[in-house]
Design an enzyme around this catalytic site. Structure first.
Site, PDB file in Angstrom:
ATOM      1  CB  CYS A   2      -0.932  -0.262   1.554  1.00  0.00           C
ATOM      2  SG  CYS A   2      -1.694  -1.378   1.375  1.00  0.00           S
ATOM      3  CD1 TRP A  79      -2.060  -4.682  -4.555  1.00  0.00           C
ATOM      4  CD2 TRP A  79      -1.444  -6.175  -3.588  1.00  0.00           C
ATOM      5  NE1 TRP A  79      -1.859  -5.868  -5.443  1.00  0.00           N
ATOM      6  CE2 TRP A  79      -1.631  -6.539  -4.445  1.00  0.00           C
ATOM      7  CE3 TRP A  79      -1.796  -6.872  -2.080  1.00  0.00           C
ATOM      8  CZ2 TRP A  79      -0.879  -8.340  -4.332  1.00  0.00           C
ATOM      9  CZ3 TRP A  79      -1.033  -7.897  -2.224  1.00  0.00           C
ATOM     10  CH2 TRP A  79      -0.949  -8.909  -3.028  1.00  0.00           C
ATOM     11  CG  ASN A 105       2.448  -0.839   2.457  1.00  0.00           C
ATOM     12  OD1 ASN A 105       2.665  -2.143   2.188  1.00  0.00           O
ATOM     13  ND2 ASN A 105       4.216  -0.173   2.615  1.00  0.00           N
ATOM     14  N   GLY A 106       1.364  -2.909   5.103  1.00  0.00           N
ATOM     15  CA  GLY A 106       2.643  -4.767   5.803  1.00  0.00           C
ATOM     16  C   GLY A 106       0.790  -5.533   5.860  1.00  0.00           C
ATOM     17  CD  GLU A 496       4.623  -6.841 -15.517  1.00  0.00           C
ATOM     18  OE1 GLU A 496       4.065  -7.187 -14.118  1.00  0.00           O
ATOM     19  OE2 GLU A 496       5.577  -6.445 -16.363  1.00  0.00           O
ATOM     20  CG  HIS A 512      13.766 -31.436 -25.533  1.00  0.00           C
ATOM     21  ND1 HIS A 512      14.521 -32.336 -26.179  1.00  0.00           N
ATOM     22  CD2 HIS A 512      15.345 -29.763 -26.138  1.00  0.00           C
ATOM     23  CE1 HIS A 512      15.493 -32.525 -26.101  1.00  0.00           C
ATOM     24  NE2 HIS A 512      16.065 -31.182 -25.981  1.00  0.00           N
ATOM     25  CE  LYS A 615       7.594  -0.301 -10.162  1.00  0.00           C
ATOM     26  NZ  LYS A 615       8.003  -0.532 -11.622  1.00  0.00           N
TER      27      LYS A 615
HETATM   28  O1  M6R Z   1      11.539  -3.443  -6.610  1.00  0.00           O
HETATM   29  P1  M6R Z   1      11.858  -5.438  -7.248  1.00  0.00           P
HETATM   30  O2  M6R Z   1      13.023  -4.878  -8.394  1.00  0.00           O
HETATM   31  O3  M6R Z   1      12.420  -5.961  -6.140  1.00  0.00           O
HETATM   32  O4  M6R Z   1      10.340  -6.116  -7.599  1.00  0.00           O
HETATM   33  C1  M6R Z   1      10.626  -7.347  -8.061  1.00  0.00           C
HETATM   34  C2  M6R Z   1       8.661  -8.133  -9.182  1.00  0.00           C
HETATM   35  O5  M6R Z   1       8.014  -8.290  -8.457  1.00  0.00           O
HETATM   36  C3  M6R Z   1       8.740  -6.625 -10.738  1.00  0.00           C
HETATM   37  O6  M6R Z   1      10.393  -7.220 -11.411  1.00  0.00           O
HETATM   38  C4  M6R Z   1       7.617  -7.549 -10.932  1.00  0.00           C
HETATM   39  O7  M6R Z   1       8.232  -8.845 -11.982  1.00  0.00           O
HETATM   40  C5  M6R Z   1       7.421  -6.311 -12.327  1.00  0.00           C
HETATM   41  N1  M6R Z   1       6.381  -5.825 -12.654  1.00  0.00           N
HETATM   42  C6  M6R Z   1       7.679  -7.203 -13.649  1.00  0.00           C
HETATM   43  O8  M6R Z   1       7.372  -6.152 -14.357  1.00  0.00           O
END
Ligand code: M6R
Length: 620
Positions: A2, A79, A105-106, A496, A512, A615
């Protein structure tokens, strides 16, 4: 996952708390967009408003029925974890007969026991299904007992298990916002006659670039003129002030239709900025941030990369380069799998944790596990002051600037670049490569921003194709060597953003099993390696294209300028400039990012905020 914002401003400032908080929430919405809400301290008492859905719904409600002016408040964009994204589950949550408002958040792991206790012992009736509401009621109880909001927050924080950032206001404590953090981010912004709290600096970047990094298990209390930081027991705790090196414009769309398009376009700069200032006058790599004893780095016998999603694909690309340059085995492990399989890591293992946000809980837990086993951890991270670099032995920052779109783009390129710098640094330190060899690779890397720019300027064909393909139901991606992680990254972007079934395969694996998926018209992107490279896999990938072409696939081939051998078997050819083999992912992924962005746009989807995602994934 969040986003949270807190603000305490002097009453005589022009800014209203609501405007500041909504501005912050707009910038925080990338962290979650299931609901949004605010609570304000006003002369008429505490007022709150919250709505399920995106921030726009809350804005409409505030427009239709405005709240009174205020100079102190908190805001939240959610979220959902516990409880569906409804108005009732939206934050803030109220307690003390509406005199306390709290956002979170959490995940509070012991919420069920606390909820039962509050219900049975205090007769509290809960109005939401969230874990958060217990914290609001605990704060009310603690405040009633001690009469001090900061102390009450310390009491509550000590009782909670799990990951949390909490912010709260109390109608009886004017001009004050109190916060607490454990395993979840919170930064302070220092303004003139006003102070701020946010999940990250974007929450207040429009007002100040002076930030204070909080440590683990800290409580912070802000008023318009003071910031007080303690641990969970009330002992004064330090905060580290730093200057944010980007401004509000970097967190705006800047004329692009969405953040993703803007961030794709910023990739040449992200790579250039990540390379900048990392050599001395004689051209030697000087990664000053790597505060790990050189003898330790010389002694490592294995590297394990831990990361998730796009960051893990960056690690997979880096594996090819680091093994080639340093002759050290490199394993790439999804962070959430790492610690649960009892991995073989010890003091001679270097763990590299890659994360854009620095707050991915799976990666944080992997870092902790690795350090418990005695391994040294280097974080490759884009977010200064975040948990992963703070908990690692050293950090190598990518300088991609704020990445706001949920789909990672410029961070991917910056992560590959930073991993390459790390690989070259290890090669330099361990004597695997001569100085002139390293200088030559660095010179190649420095040409990459120009090569990426060239790709960006020639993508009209990809955009047109994406629009035609808006009804496509499945897309496959094939690559080999460094093209294999690029294929998986291309598939991830499409899944996504466009909610289309997409899979990335190693081209050699096709025969394969996956070749059974090919039927007439099936779109298949193929990332073709350069025909120029020594031991080139070019011919083998061209054979794969022939095989799928023979079975009626629609082959969309990404091949370098001048490679005409692919022409007879390609339905479409997307050209990329000639670059060294290990640099190719920095250019070949760009058309795939643009394809996914454009196709999702053609489907009328929200590119920056795809469904069900956030994110930063701050839960395990
Ligand atoms: O903040 P981070 O790089 O640790 O995040 C890792 C993944 O959650 C992030 O790369 C995710 O796969 C993206 N939405 C891909 O576009």
């Amino acid at each position: 996952m969040c986003g949270i914002v807190g603000y305490a401003g002097a009453p005589d400032l022009d800014a209203s708390a609501l405007d500041v908080i909504l501005d912050g929430l707009r910038r925080m919405e990338y962290r979650g967009y299931d609901s949004a809400g605010v609570a304000l301290l006003t002369p008429e008492g505490l007022v709150a408003r919250k709505r399920s859905g995106k921030l726009a719904r809350l804005l409409q409600s505030l427009h239709d029925d405005p709240l009174p002016r205020s100079n102190t408040g908190i805001g939240h964009t959610r979220w959902a974890t516990h409880g569906a994204p409804t108005d009732a589950n939206a934050h803030p949550h109220l307690a003390a007969a509406g005199r306390i408002a709290l956002v979170h958040n959490g995940i509070i792991e012991n919420f069920a026991a606390l909820r039962a206790q509050l219900r049975d012992e205090a007769g509290i009736e809960f109005v939401s299904e969230t874990d958060t509401e217990v914290a609001a009621h605990l704060l009310a109880q603690a405040h009633a007992a001690c009469g001090d909001l900061s102390r009450a927050m310390q009491d509550v924080a000590r009782r909670l298990e799990g990951a949390f950032t909490l912010l709260a206001v109390h109608a009886d404590v004017p001009d004050t916002v109190v916060g607490a953090r454990r395993n979840s981010p919170l930064v302070v912004g220092l303004g003139e006659g006003a102070n701020f709290l946010g999940s990250d600096v974007a929450a207040f970047i429009g007002h100040t670039r002076r930030a204070v990094e909080l440590g683990q298990d800290q409580v912070v209390t802000i008023t318009p003129s003071t910031v007080t930081i303690t641990d969970f027991h009330g002992n004064t705790a330090p905060g580290r002030e730093y200057a944010v090196d980007w401004d509000a414009a970097a967190a705006e769309k800047g004329g692009f239709p969405n953040f993703m398009a803007k961030e794709i376009n910023e990739q040449p700069r992200a790579v250039a900025d990540t390379l900048r200032g990392r050599t001395d006058g004689e051209g030697h790599l000087t990664l000053d941030e790597l505060r790990i004893d050189e003898s330790v780095l010389r002694g490592i016998n294995k590297i394990v990369v831990v990361a998730c999603g796009t960051a893990a694909y960056a690690g997979m690309v880096a594996k090819y380069a680091i093994e080639h340059w340093c002759r050290i085995p490199v394993e790439v492990e999804l962070a959430h799998e790492f610690r649960y399989r009892d991995p073989v890591v010890d003091s001679r293992t270097l763990v590299v944790a890659i994360s854009q946000s620095g707050e991915t809980m799976d990666t944080i837990m992997a870092v902790r596990h690795a350090r418990e086993q005695g391994s040294r951890v280097i974080a490759i991270c884009n977010t200064r002051g975040s948990t992963i670099p703070r908990e690692s032995d050293a950090a190598l920052y990518t300088h991609a600037g704020p990445e706001i779109a949920v789909a990672s783009t410029k961070a991917f390129l910056a992560q590959i670049t930073a991993c390459y710098l790390l690989g070259l640094y290890l090669a330099q330190l361990r004597g695997n490569k001569y100085h002139d060899e390293i200088a030559a690779i660095l010179a190649d890397l420095r040409t990459m921003p120009g090569a990426i720019q060239k790709v960006l300027e020639g993508l009209e064909q990809v955009r047109t194709m994406a629009r035609w393909m808006a009804d496509t139901r499945s897309v496959l991606f094939l690559g080999r060597h460094v093209g294999f992680p690029v294929a998986m990254e291309g598939a991830l972007k499409l899944k996504e953003l466009a909610y289309i079934h997409a899979e990335g395969f190693a081209a050699g694996e096709l025969k394969h099993g996956p070749i059974a998926l090919i039927e007439p018209g099936q779109p298949v992107f193929v990332i073709v390696p350069s025909p120029r490279g020594k031991d080139s896999l070019h011919n083998k990938v061209v054979s794969s294209i022939q095989e799928i072409n023979a079975r009626g696939a629609r082959t969309i081939v990404i091949a370098e300028d001048g490679d005409d051998e692919v022409l007879p078997f390609a339905s479409e050819v997307i050209r990329i400039p000639q670059v060294p083999t290990l640099m190719a992912p920095l250019v070949s992924v760009v058309p795939l990012q643009v394809f996914a962005c454009e196709l999702a746009t053609a489907k009328g989807l929200d590119v920056d905020q795809p469904r069900n995602l956030a994110k930063s994934v701050t839960v395990e």
